[in-house]
Design a protein around this motif. Structure first.
Motif, PDB file in Angstrom:
ATOM      1  N   ASP A 183       0.823  -1.270  -0.010  1.00  0.00           N
ATOM      2  CA  ASP A 183       0.031   0.045   0.065  1.00  0.00           C
ATOM      3  C   ASP A 183       0.824   1.395   0.107  1.00  0.00           C
ATOM      4  OD1 ASP A 183       1.101   0.127   2.529  1.00  0.00           O
ATOM      5  OD2 ASP A 183      -0.975  -0.066   3.315  1.00  0.00           O
ATOM      6  N   GLY A 184       2.085   1.007  -0.057  1.00  0.00           N
ATOM      7  CA  GLY A 184       2.870   2.382  -0.383  1.00  0.00           C
ATOM      8  C   GLY A 184       3.763   2.682   0.910  1.00  0.00           C
ATOM      9  N   THR A 185       3.294   2.057   2.145  1.00  0.00           N
ATOM     10  CA  THR A 185       3.818   2.552   3.436  1.00  0.00           C
ATOM     11  C   THR A 185       5.489   2.037   3.612  1.00  0.00           C
ATOM     12  OG1 THR A 185       1.612   2.289   4.378  1.00  0.00           O
ATOM     13  CG2 THR A 185       3.676   2.685   5.978  1.00  0.00           C
ATOM     14  N   LYS A 186       6.337   2.803   4.029  1.00  0.00           N
ATOM     15  CA  LYS A 186       7.357   2.554   4.298  1.00  0.00           C
ATOM     16  C   LYS A 186       7.829   2.295   5.899  1.00  0.00           C
ATOM     17  CE  LYS A 186      10.560   5.633   4.098  1.00  0.00           C
ATOM     18  NZ  LYS A 186      11.426   6.853   3.440  1.00  0.00           N
ATOM     19  N   TYR A 187       8.742   1.546   6.301  1.00  0.00           N
ATOM     20  CA  TYR A 187       8.972   1.394   7.596  1.00  0.00           C
ATOM     21  C   TYR A 187      10.564   0.893   7.521  1.00  0.00           C
ATOM     22  CZ  TYR A 187       3.943   0.215   8.440  1.00  0.00           C
ATOM     23  OH  TYR A 187       2.783   0.300   8.561  1.00  0.00           O
ATOM     24  N   GLN A 188      11.204   1.743   8.549  1.00  0.00           N
ATOM     25  CA  GLN A 188      12.626   1.621   8.641  1.00  0.00           C
ATOM     26  C   GLN A 188      12.905   0.472   9.458  1.00  0.00           C
ATOM     27  OE1 GLN A 188      14.241   5.270  10.378  1.00  0.00           O
ATOM     28  NE2 GLN A 188      15.201   5.670   8.358  1.00  0.00           N
ATOM     29  N   LEU A 189      14.121  -0.335   9.019  1.00  0.00           N
ATOM     30  CA  LEU A 189      14.583  -1.299   9.781  1.00  0.00           C
ATOM     31  C   LEU A 189      15.754  -1.168  10.634  1.00  0.00           C
ATOM     32  CD1 LEU A 189      14.624  -4.137   6.967  1.00  0.00           C
ATOM     33  CD2 LEU A 189      12.832  -3.504   8.310  1.00  0.00           C
ATOM     34  N   TRP A 190      15.521  -0.658  12.004  1.00  0.00           N
ATOM     35  CA  TRP A 190      16.586  -0.099  12.840  1.00  0.00           C
ATOM     36  C   TRP A 190      17.668  -1.101  13.331  1.00  0.00           C
ATOM     37  CZ3 TRP A 190      16.880   4.695  15.538  1.00  0.00           C
ATOM     38  CH2 TRP A 190      15.984   5.689  15.162  1.00  0.00           C
ATOM     39  N   SER A 191      17.411  -2.576  13.266  1.00  0.00           N
ATOM     40  CA  SER A 191      18.257  -3.363  13.717  1.00  0.00           C
ATOM     41  C   SER A 191      19.273  -4.013  12.668  1.00  0.00           C
ATOM     42  CB  SER A 191      17.702  -4.394  14.298  1.00  0.00           C
ATOM     43  OG  SER A 191      17.007  -5.180  13.380  1.00  0.00           O
ATOM     44  N   ILE A 192      18.911  -3.291  11.422  1.00  0.00           N
ATOM     45  CA  ILE A 192      19.868  -3.412  10.283  1.00  0.00           C
ATOM     46  C   ILE A 192      20.581  -2.290   9.883  1.00  0.00           C
ATOM     47  CG2 ILE A 192      20.139  -4.676   8.145  1.00  0.00           C
ATOM     48  CD1 ILE A 192      17.782  -6.299   8.853  1.00  0.00           C
ATOM     49  N   PRO A 193      21.335  -1.689  10.312  1.00  0.00           N
ATOM     50  CA  PRO A 193      21.907  -0.403  10.051  1.00  0.00           C
ATOM     51  C   PRO A 193      22.801  -0.523   8.695  1.00  0.00           C
ATOM     52  CG  PRO A 193      23.357  -1.261  11.839  1.00  0.00           C
ATOM     53  CD  PRO A 193      22.144  -2.163  11.703  1.00  0.00           C
ATOM     54  N   VAL A 194      22.893   0.338   7.906  1.00  0.00           N
ATOM     55  CA  VAL A 194      23.746   0.584   6.677  1.00  0.00           C
ATOM     56  C   VAL A 194      25.134   1.233   7.085  1.00  0.00           C
ATOM     57  CG1 VAL A 194      23.830   1.498   4.354  1.00  0.00           C
ATOM     58  CG2 VAL A 194      21.676   0.512   5.091  1.00  0.00           C
ATOM     59  N   SER A 195      25.945   0.409   6.739  1.00  0.00           N
ATOM     60  CA  SER A 195      27.194   1.103   6.925  1.00  0.00           C
ATOM     61  C   SER A 195      27.962   1.253   5.493  1.00  0.00           C
ATOM     62  CB  SER A 195      28.472   0.236   7.626  1.00  0.00           C
ATOM     63  OG  SER A 195      29.787   0.545   7.722  1.00  0.00           O
ATOM     64  N   LEU A 196      28.043   2.867   5.169  1.00  0.00           N
ATOM     65  CA  LEU A 196      28.389   3.278   3.765  1.00  0.00           C
ATOM     66  C   LEU A 196      29.981   2.875   3.787  1.00  0.00           C
ATOM     67  CD1 LEU A 196      26.781   6.535   3.356  1.00  0.00           C
ATOM     68  CD2 LEU A 196      25.960   4.441   2.344  1.00  0.00           C
ATOM     69  N   ARG A 197      30.757   3.200   4.956  1.00  0.00           N
ATOM     70  CA  ARG A 197      32.171   2.787   5.078  1.00  0.00           C
ATOM     71  C   ARG A 197      32.397   1.232   4.503  1.00  0.00           C
ATOM     72  NH1 ARG A 197      36.259   3.435   9.893  1.00  0.00           N
ATOM     73  NH2 ARG A 197      37.891   2.542   9.197  1.00  0.00           N
ATOM     74  N   GLN A 198      31.572   0.194   5.324  1.00  0.00           N
ATOM     75  CA  GLN A 198      31.734  -1.014   4.896  1.00  0.00           C
ATOM     76  C   GLN A 198      31.292  -1.578   3.466  1.00  0.00           C
ATOM     77  OE1 GLN A 198      28.749  -4.237   6.493  1.00  0.00           O
ATOM     78  NE2 GLN A 198      30.392  -4.528   7.922  1.00  0.00           N
ATOM     79  N   ARG A 199      30.235  -0.687   2.940  1.00  0.00           N
ATOM     80  CA  ARG A 199      29.765  -1.081   1.631  1.00  0.00           C
ATOM     81  C   ARG A 199      30.907  -0.496   0.677  1.00  0.00           C
ATOM     82  NH1 ARG A 199      24.287   1.405   0.287  1.00  0.00           N
ATOM     83  NH2 ARG A 199      23.116  -0.353   1.168  1.00  0.00           N
ATOM     84  N   LYS A 200      31.636   0.575   0.955  1.00  0.00           N
ATOM     85  CA  LYS A 200      32.625   1.463   0.027  1.00  0.00           C
ATOM     86  C   LYS A 200      33.524  -0.079   0.073  1.00  0.00           C
ATOM     87  CE  LYS A 200      31.630   6.005   0.420  1.00  0.00           C
ATOM     88  NZ  LYS A 200      32.142   7.394   0.829  1.00  0.00           N
ATOM     89  N   LYS A 201      33.959  -0.504   1.211  1.00  0.00           N
ATOM     90  CA  LYS A 201      35.181  -1.265   1.661  1.00  0.00           C
ATOM     91  C   LYS A 201      34.986  -2.608   0.491  1.00  0.00           C
ATOM     92  CE  LYS A 201      37.714  -4.161   4.820  1.00  0.00           C
ATOM     93  NZ  LYS A 201      38.081  -4.487   6.197  1.00  0.00           N
ATOM     94  N   ALA A 202      33.528  -3.236   0.640  1.00  0.00           N
ATOM     95  CA  ALA A 202      33.134  -4.352  -0.111  1.00  0.00           C
ATOM     96  C   ALA A 202      33.217  -4.228  -1.452  1.00  0.00           C
ATOM     97  CB  ALA A 202      31.834  -4.815   0.225  1.00  0.00           C
ATOM     98  N   ASN A 203      32.891  -2.776  -2.065  1.00  0.00           N
ATOM     99  CA  ASN A 203      32.984  -2.459  -3.531  1.00  0.00           C
ATOM    100  C   ASN A 203      34.400  -2.602  -3.972  1.00  0.00           C
ATOM    101  OD1 ASN A 203      30.171  -2.355  -3.434  1.00  0.00           O
ATOM    102  ND2 ASN A 203      30.035  -0.256  -3.320  1.00  0.00           N
ATOM    103  N   ARG A 204      35.329  -1.986  -3.291  1.00  0.00           N
ATOM    104  CA  ARG A 204      36.673  -1.872  -3.526  1.00  0.00           C
ATOM    105  C   ARG A 204      37.185  -3.370  -3.666  1.00  0.00           C
ATOM    106  NH1 ARG A 204      37.042   2.331   0.209  1.00  0.00           N
ATOM    107  NH2 ARG A 204      37.827   0.793   1.757  1.00  0.00           N
ATOM    108  N   GLN A 205      36.841  -4.075  -2.733  1.00  0.00           N
ATOM    109  CA  GLN A 205      37.214  -5.430  -2.738  1.00  0.00           C
ATOM    110  C   GLN A 205      36.736  -6.427  -3.970  1.00  0.00           C
ATOM    111  OE1 GLN A 205      35.889  -7.325   1.196  1.00  0.00           O
ATOM    112  NE2 GLN A 205      37.922  -6.268   2.247  1.00  0.00           N
ATOM    113  N   ALA A 206      35.529  -5.956  -4.075  1.00  0.00           N
ATOM    114  CA  ALA A 206      34.887  -6.622  -5.396  1.00  0.00           C
ATOM    115  C   ALA A 206      35.505  -6.113  -6.610  1.00  0.00           C
ATOM    116  CB  ALA A 206      33.457  -6.457  -5.561  1.00  0.00           C
TER     117      ALA A 206
END
Length: 209
Positions: free
Chosen positions: A110-133
């Motif tokens: 129905d278009g409602t959005k809920y945040q998942l507080w217990s799954i935080p996004v780490s941009l630093r970790q994502r950049k590191k994973a992208n560099r490794q890939a």
């Protein structure tokens, strides 16, 4: 960082996701609050003791709500999202998508959005994973000519991205199941909200006196 836990080896066993950093931070903050509040209750004057009680009544539930309470539990039929002030139960048929950009989010049909507080996004970790890939993609394959090419290792993924991949897979499995039909149910965490409000009001009154 989020720690996925699988409760049993069954195919559709529930999976729980929490933030280890949030849990550790919450324990430290609660210990600090107990130390400061306990000292004020033991050594302080009457007004100081009242302020300490009101402060603890306000701060302890608030800290616990943002650090210890957040949880995502995914089962065969539904996704349960426990955020600081409410718990949302989403049958898989009601889930439209799960995304992780700057935060992890679930979108309903129905278009409602809920945040998942217990799954935080780490941009630093994502950049590191992208560099490794990227490095892995540019590295030549070395293999034994007698055995053939070695199987390619899966590209590294940030923890939040891996968690959402697992949740999407569970959604795809369960969305058409009859027991996974229904509408979202939202329940407010009054056990957190009420003490916080009472503590905040008491603090305002005591400070004004």
């Amino acid at each position: 960082m989020t720690s996925p836990e699988q409760s049993s080896p069954q195919q559709h066993a529930d999976r729980s996701y929490r933030s280890p950093a949030g849990l550790a931070g919450g324990v430290l903050l609660l210990a600090l609050a107990a130390w400061l509040g306990g000292d004020a209750l033991v050594r302080g004057a009457a007004h100081t003791k009242l302020l300490a009680v009101a402060g603890l009544l306000f701060a302890v539930p608030l800290v616990a709500a943002f650090t210890l309470r957040p949880l995502v539990r995914a089962g065969a039929d539904r996704l349960v999202v426990r955020n600081p002030f409410r718990t949302v139960t989403l049958p898989w048929a009601a889930v439209e998508d799960l995304r992780a950009s700057f935060s992890s989010e679930v979108f309903t049909t129905d278009g409602t959005k809920y945040q998942l507080w217990s799954i935080p996004v780490s941009l630093r970790q994502r950049k590191k994973a992208n560099r490794q890939a990227a490095r892995a993609a540019g590295r030549p394959d070395h293999h034994d000519p007698h055995l053939g090419p070695a199987p390619a290792a899966p590209p590294p993924r940030a923890t939040a991205d891996r968690a959402l991949d697992e949740l999407r897979e569970l959604r795809e499995r369960g969305a058409k199941r009859e027991s996974a039909q229904g509408t979202p149910v939202v329940k407010w965490a009054y056990e957190v909200i009420v003490p916080c409000v009472v503590g905040a009001v008491a603090l305002v009154v005591l400070i004004a006196l």
